[in-house]
Motif scaffolding. Structure first.
Motif, PDB file in Angstrom:
ATOM      1  N   VAL A   1       1.924   3.646   9.470  1.00 60.77           N
ATOM      2  CA  VAL A   1       1.876   2.951  10.756  1.00 60.77           C
ATOM      3  C   VAL A   1       1.950   3.984  11.880  1.00 60.77           C
ATOM      4  CG1 VAL A   1       2.932   1.183  12.204  1.00 60.77           C
ATOM      5  CG2 VAL A   1       3.052   0.969   9.702  1.00 60.77           C
ATOM      6  N   ASN A   2       0.852   4.166  12.592  1.00 58.05           N
ATOM      7  CA  ASN A   2       0.804   5.093  13.739  1.00 58.05           C
ATOM      8  C   ASN A   2       1.513   6.409  13.442  1.00 58.05           C
ATOM      9  OD1 ASN A   2       0.137   2.385  15.121  1.00 58.05           O
ATOM     10  ND2 ASN A   2      -0.231   3.892  16.745  1.00 58.05           N
ATOM     11  N   ALA A   3       0.977   7.107  12.468  1.00 57.13           N
ATOM     12  CA  ALA A   3       1.448   8.448  12.131  1.00 57.13           C
ATOM     13  C   ALA A   3       0.236   9.259  11.704  1.00 57.13           C
ATOM     14  CB  ALA A   3       2.494   8.411  11.019  1.00 57.13           C
ATOM     15  N   PRO A   4      -0.089  10.317  12.405  1.00 54.68           N
ATOM     16  CA  PRO A   4      -1.333  11.036  12.115  1.00 54.68           C
ATOM     17  C   PRO A   4      -1.265  11.846  10.831  1.00 54.68           C
ATOM     18  CG  PRO A   4      -0.083  12.183  13.811  1.00 54.68           C
ATOM     19  CD  PRO A   4       0.629  10.881  13.556  1.00 54.68           C
ATOM     20  N   HIS A   5      -2.382  11.894  10.141  1.00 58.03           N
ATOM     21  CA  HIS A   5      -2.512  12.783   8.991  1.00 58.03           C
ATOM     22  C   HIS A   5      -2.422  14.231   9.490  1.00 58.03           C
ATOM     23  CE1 HIS A   5      -4.574  15.065   5.825  1.00 58.03           C
ATOM     24  NE2 HIS A   5      -4.201  14.098   5.004  1.00 58.03           N
ATOM     25  N   PRO A   6      -1.761  15.110   8.741  1.00 64.60           N
ATOM     26  CA  PRO A   6      -1.568  16.478   9.250  1.00 64.60           C
ATOM     27  C   PRO A   6      -2.867  17.213   9.573  1.00 64.60           C
ATOM     28  CG  PRO A   6      -0.910  16.303   6.934  1.00 64.60           C
ATOM     29  CD  PRO A   6      -1.078  14.921   7.452  1.00 64.60           C
ATOM     30  N   ALA A   7      -3.929  16.971   8.813  1.00 61.31           N
ATOM     31  CA  ALA A   7      -5.171  17.698   9.069  1.00 61.31           C
ATOM     32  C   ALA A   7      -5.841  17.249  10.363  1.00 61.31           C
ATOM     33  CB  ALA A   7      -6.130  17.527   7.888  1.00 61.31           C
ATOM     34  N   THR A   8      -5.896  15.935  10.613  1.00 59.41           N
ATOM     35  CA  THR A   8      -6.519  15.481  11.859  1.00 59.41           C
ATOM     36  C   THR A   8      -5.614  15.781  13.053  1.00 59.41           C
ATOM     37  OG1 THR A   8      -5.664  13.210  11.674  1.00 59.41           O
ATOM     38  CG2 THR A   8      -7.785  13.680  10.640  1.00 59.41           C
ATOM     39  N   PHE A   9      -4.305  15.768  12.838  1.00 58.57           N
ATOM     40  CA  PHE A   9      -3.383  16.110  13.924  1.00 58.57           C
ATOM     41  C   PHE A   9      -3.525  17.581  14.293  1.00 58.57           C
ATOM     42  CE2 PHE A   9       1.294  15.914  15.461  1.00 58.57           C
ATOM     43  CZ  PHE A   9       0.904  15.415  16.694  1.00 58.57           C
TER      44      PHE A   9
ATOM     45  N   ALA B   1       6.485   0.815  -5.494  1.00 54.65           N
ATOM     46  CA  ALA B   1       5.351  -0.085  -5.330  1.00 54.65           C
ATOM     47  C   ALA B   1       4.555   0.315  -4.095  1.00 54.65           C
ATOM     48  CB  ALA B   1       5.831  -1.529  -5.215  1.00 54.65           C
ATOM     49  N   CYS B   2       5.264   0.750  -3.052  1.00 52.24           N
ATOM     50  CA  CYS B   2       4.590   1.230  -1.842  1.00 52.24           C
ATOM     51  C   CYS B   2       5.577   2.016  -0.987  1.00 52.24           C
ATOM     52  CB  CYS B   2       4.027   0.057  -1.037  1.00 52.24           C
ATOM     53  SG  CYS B   2       2.968   0.535   0.369  1.00 52.24           S
ATOM     54  N   LEU B   3       5.095   3.077  -0.374  1.00 50.75           N
ATOM     55  CA  LEU B   3       5.834   3.824   0.636  1.00 50.75           C
ATOM     56  C   LEU B   3       5.265   3.418   1.985  1.00 50.75           C
ATOM     57  CD1 LEU B   3       7.809   5.998   1.572  1.00 50.75           C
ATOM     58  CD2 LEU B   3       6.054   7.719   1.067  1.00 50.75           C
ATOM     59  N   VAL B   4       6.120   2.906   2.867  1.00 52.61           N
ATOM     60  CA  VAL B   4       5.726   2.427   4.198  1.00 52.61           C
ATOM     61  C   VAL B   4       6.389   3.340   5.230  1.00 52.61           C
ATOM     62  CG1 VAL B   4       5.738   0.467   5.787  1.00 52.61           C
ATOM     63  CG2 VAL B   4       5.666   0.062   3.308  1.00 52.61           C
ATOM     64  N   ALA B   5       5.621   3.847   6.185  1.00 46.15           N
ATOM     65  CA  ALA B   5       6.220   4.862   7.059  1.00 46.15           C
ATOM     66  C   ALA B   5       5.549   4.904   8.427  1.00 46.15           C
ATOM     67  CB  ALA B   5       6.132   6.230   6.395  1.00 46.15           C
ATOM     68  N   HIS B   6       6.357   5.263   9.422  1.00 46.38           N
ATOM     69  CA  HIS B   6       5.932   5.296  10.827  1.00 46.38           C
ATOM     70  C   HIS B   6       6.330   6.629  11.457  1.00 46.38           C
ATOM     71  CE1 HIS B   6       6.976   4.299  15.199  1.00 46.38           C
ATOM     72  NE2 HIS B   6       5.676   4.102  15.135  1.00 46.38           N
ATOM     73  N   ASP B   7       5.473   7.167  12.347  1.00 47.59           N
ATOM     74  CA  ASP B   7       5.823   8.328  13.173  1.00 47.59           C
ATOM     75  C   ASP B   7       6.256   9.496  12.277  1.00 47.59           C
ATOM     76  OD1 ASP B   7       6.342   9.137  16.151  1.00 47.59           O
ATOM     77  OD2 ASP B   7       8.219   9.635  15.148  1.00 47.59           O
TER      78      ASP B   7
END
Length: 306
Positions: free
Chosen positions: A134-142, A105-111
């Protein structure tokens, strides 16, 4: 009530898991980061398992290398491909008796959990209906910020330390004296949102005593880190847009007081995540799940209800 179990996956890795809610219900999967463990999600597991909050089956694994999960010695075992394999296999197992086998239903993830969740969503969009980061950067913007932003390079300088072969041993010294500042430098033990009490410190000690090689190996295995004199780091990484585009409805919750991950990481995110909602939370830090679990739950609940 939180249940614990060991889930062995078809490729031989075992993940120690925490769960709440009835089997056979839609599944929410929660992924933790560094230097944390699955227990950080307990309040949200219990919340979303309640019938009045959706009655979900909620599962939070300890990632490979953490707590009692399998912890291979080889740093190469912590590259993105095997870590994503763990999660795609886990999704298959924990959703097999749900109303949508093979799909969360949803994947929830941090860091670090969020870093992996971005990859799973890009590679296997059919494995989830929604994604909440939650406060985890997308790989492209990171990659962009690590390669070009002096502010991000300074904020992420700790990554090069954690990639050192002796990092795990150094972190364990003197009652983990080098680890506590990851929390306390963002007011974890002071101020109105303080959360790092003695009981929570003991929970962290219990996890860290089970080994820090695996957690540190995530940094050693990743090319996304600040450039150094002997290593171009993220400056040498190229990420084709088609490999990092996420075609899943996505919520990003961002504590604006995160000193490791500045808000600039959100700039341009819409270009990689077409169906995107960003919720900025003033006064919260990287540790928003500890600081404001009810606020995080409320934002996720509103997203699930759309």
């Amino acid at each position: 009530m939180i249940d614990t179990f060991q889930q062995t996956l078809p490729h031989g890795i075992t993940l120690s898991c925490r769960a709440a809610g009835e089997r056979g219900r839609p599944v929410l999967l929660f992924l933790h980061g560094f230097p944390e463990a699955a227990f950080v999600w307990d309040e949200l597991l219990a919340h979303f398992a309640q019938p009045e909050h959706g009655g979900y089956r909620c599962v939070a694994p300890n990632l490979r290398g953490f707590e009692q999960s399998s912890a291979p010695a080889d740093v190469a075992a912590y590259r993105a491909k095997p870590l994503v394999q763990d999660l795609t296999a886990l999704i298959e197992v924990i959703t097999q008796d749900s109303p949508t086998p093979g799909q969360l239903a949803c994947l929830v993830a941090h860091d670090w959990g969020g870093a992996l969740a971005w990859s799973v969503a890009a590679q296997r969009p059919a494995s989830m209906r929604r994604l909440a980061i939650v406060n985890a950067p997308h790989p492209a913007t990171f990659q962009r910020e690590l390669a070009n932003s002096p502010e991000q390079q300074a904020s992420s300088a700790y990554m090069n330390f954690l990639a050192r072969p002796d990092a795990a041993a150094l972190l364990a010294e003197n009652d983990f004296a080098r680890l506590w500042p990851f929390f306390t430098n963002m007011a974890a033990d002071s101020g109105p949102l303080a959360w790092l009490d003695d009981a929570t410190r003991d929970r962290y000690r219990a996890v860290w005593r089970q080994g820090l090689h695996g957690p540190c190996a995530y940094y050693a295995a990743s090319p996304l880190r600040p450039p150094a004199a002997s290593d171009p780091g993220a400056a040498a990484v190229q990420l084709p847009r088609e490999r990092v585009t996420v075609n899943v409805p996505t919520l990003v919750v961002w504590g604006l007081g995160d000193t490791a991950l500045p808000e600039a990481l959100l700039d341009g995110l819409q270009g990689f995540v077409p169906d995107l909602r960003i919720e900025r939370v003033p006064g919260a830090t990287h540790w928003i799940v500890h600081e404001q679990p009810r606020q995080v739950a409320a934002l996720i609940a509103a997203f699930l209800g759309d």
